[in-house]
Design an enzyme around this catalytic site. Structure first.
Site, mmCIF file in Angstrom:
data_model
loop_
_atom_site.group_PDB
_atom_site.id
_atom_site.type_symbol
_atom_site.label_atom_id
_atom_site.label_comp_id
_atom_site.label_asym_id
_atom_site.label_seq_id
_atom_site.Cartn_x
_atom_site.Cartn_y
_atom_site.Cartn_z
ATOM 1 N N SER A 168 0.805 -1.220 0.000
ATOM 2 C CA SER A 168 0.000 0.000 0.000
ATOM 3 C C SER A 168 0.841 1.275 0.000
ATOM 4 C CB SER A 168 -0.949 0.005 1.192
ATOM 5 O OG SER A 168 -0.235 -0.040 2.410
ATOM 6 N N HIS A 196 -5.132 -3.160 -2.962
ATOM 7 C CA HIS A 196 -4.734 -2.273 -4.065
ATOM 8 C C HIS A 196 -4.565 -3.018 -5.392
ATOM 9 C CE1 HIS A 196 -4.148 1.105 -1.324
ATOM 10 N NE2 HIS A 196 -3.693 0.198 -0.482
ATOM 11 N N LYS A 227 -11.498 0.688 -2.503
ATOM 12 C CA LYS A 227 -10.481 1.344 -3.319
ATOM 13 C C LYS A 227 -10.929 1.349 -4.781
ATOM 14 C CE LYS A 227 -7.528 1.094 0.474
ATOM 15 N NZ LYS A 227 -6.746 0.292 1.391
HETATM 16 C C1 LIG Z 1 -6.887 0.150 2.782
HETATM 17 C C2 LIG Z 1 -6.321 -1.173 3.152
HETATM 18 C C3 LIG Z 1 -7.007 -2.035 3.997
HETATM 19 C C4 LIG Z 1 -8.277 -1.626 4.710
HETATM 20 O O1 LIG Z 1 -9.368 -1.683 3.873
HETATM 21 P P1 LIG Z 1 -10.638 -0.800 4.248
HETATM 22 O O2 LIG Z 1 -11.735 -1.374 3.438
HETATM 23 O O3 LIG Z 1 -10.305 0.607 3.922
HETATM 24 O O4 LIG Z 1 -10.866 -1.006 5.727
HETATM 25 C C5 LIG Z 1 -6.495 -3.283 4.208
HETATM 26 N N1 LIG Z 1 -5.337 -3.660 3.658
HETATM 27 C C6 LIG Z 1 -4.629 -2.864 2.850
HETATM 28 C C7 LIG Z 1 -3.367 -3.346 2.243
HETATM 29 C C8 LIG Z 1 -5.091 -1.583 2.583
HETATM 30 O O5 LIG Z 1 -4.384 -0.769 1.822
#
Ligand SMILES: *Cc1c(COP(=O)(O)O)cnc(C)c1O
Length: 392
Positions: free
Chosen positions: A182, A210, A240
């Site tokens: 991330s 991602h 995302k």
């Molecule tokens: C954003 C993210 C999460 C969390 O997901 P949400 O749906 O925003 O709670 C989990 N793992 C990674 C690698 C992320 O980038």
């Protein structure tokens, strides 16, 4: 001052002194990559809505129709109030896209990880986790009570060494990694990791927050390179590239059935609102139908890395490492003055000494804005001229 106020004030003073204070500037997102920050229009390079699907007409219409039909809330846990038909459909769609037998949707990606991990490994179990994995994988490991070992980032030799030394003493072993990291945007070597996991009878879980929608033809990191990696636990988020909100796990029927019966953050929390489920289904329709859209965010990232002489991007995330927290904040503020919203990322989100601008690209970024940002970063002296010369 009472002790609670004093406690919070002292902690905050220490956070401020370390340059790690986090504020929440009011920012409204507009269509495409534009936003309004404190009344000023800017171009945002700090958003994970990679395909701009949060604003897609068909996705918005699906959410609106679900509100009209079913209202705004789920009413209770899915195990209490009954399973919503839109969630049944969404889980089937996710499983199909990820090439898995089944899927279970959670309230968010964070909730997914802190529920899944403790249900698979408990006291006496073994967890091996990449040092740069997302915070919620670490929190899931901590909640599980399992013995947790951290392996060096993407270092299969180190992972193999740890498995060789420790695997035999534990009844179960779980390997946790981001599929797409991330804060660095690089991919995990999931094919080789899956093979290594199989040798040691360890269960591999990738967090593909991602990856979905933008990597591996939109199917995520398990599909990068064209051949599906044997990853039995593919976790991810709907927040995302999918543009909405929610989390999921794709796995076998039996594993998903078990997780539904065991994950605390599935059982004891209210189900995803119908509008979020409907929006996610509509977003999956768009992703599956539009290869050009899926490829666009990485193409924008490539335009940026080529302008700066940085390595080719593997995802829409490009880190520009600055180093210190204060310098990173200053760089971010200077870019904001020029109309570019690029949030600085500091410890503890990234390792000490690697504070950075985390630049993310979306399908609808204008090429001229991408080039202008690259020029501004060069003008600030954030990218070494030598690095540019090597690839020029
Ligand atoms: C954003 C993210 C999460 C969390 O997901 P949400 O749906 O925003 O709670 C989990 N793992 C990674 C690698 C992320 O980038």
């Amino acid at each position: 001052m009472d002790s609670l106020e004093r406690f919070a004030a002292e902690k905050l003073a220490r956070i401020r002194a370390a340059g790690l204070y986090r504020a929440l500037p009011v920012t409204a997102r507009l269509a495409g990559a534009d936003a309004v920050r404190d009344g000023v229009r800017v171009v945002s390079f700090s958003c994970n809505d990679y395909l701009n699907l949060s604003q897609h007409p068909a996705v918005k219409a699906a959410a609106q129709a679900a509100i009209d039909a079913y209202g705004v809330g789920a009413g209770a846990s899915r195990l209490v109030t009954g399973n919503h038909p839109l969630l049944v459909e969404l889980e089937a769609r996710l499983a199909r896209l990820k090439g898995a037998e089944s899927a279970v949707v959670f309230g968010s990606g964070y909730l997914a990880n802190i529920g899944i991990i403790p249900s698979l490994a408990g006291r006496g179990g073994l967890i091996l986790i990449d040092e740069l994995a997302h915070n919620c994988l670490f929190m899931g490991a901590k909640l599980s009570g399992a013995d947790t070992l951290v392996f060096r980032h993407n270092d299969l030799a180190h992972l193999g060494e740890l498995l060789g030394q420790h695997r035999a003493r534990h009844p179960v072993a779980l390997i946790l990694t981001d599929g797409v990291f991330s804060m660095d945007g690089d991919l995990a070597p999931v094919h080789d990791m899956a093979a290594l996991a199989a040798v040691h009878d360890a269960w591999l879980m990738t967090d593909d927050a991602h990856g979905l929608g933008v990597v591996g033809e939109g199917r995520g990191s398990s599909f990068a390179g064209g051949v599906k990696a044997a990853v039995p636990l593919q976790m991810g988020t709907l927040s995302k590239a999918i543009g909405g909100y929610g989390g999921y796990l794709c796995a076998s029927h039996t594993v998903v059935d078990y997780v539904r019966n065991r994950a605390r953050s599935f059982i004891f929390t209210t189900g995803l609102p119908p509008a979020s489920a409907a929006a996610a289904i509509a977003a999956l329709d768009v992703i599956e139908a539009d290869p050009g859209l899926r490829a666009a965010p990485i193409a924008k990232a490539r335009l940026f890395t080529r302008a700066l002489g940085l390595p080719e991007p593997e995802s829409p995330i490009v880190p520009v490492i600055v180093g210190g927290a204060a310098e990173t904040l200053a760089a971010s503020a200077a870019l904001l003055d020029q109309g570019f919203l690029v949030t600085g990322i500091r410890p503890p989100s990234v390792p000490e000494g690697t504070a950075r601008l985390r630049v993310t690209f979306t399908a609808q970024h204008r090429d001229e804005d991408v080039r202008a940002l690259a020029d501004a970063i060069i003008a600030l002296g954030l990218v070494q001229p030598t690095a540019r010369a090597e690839t020029a």
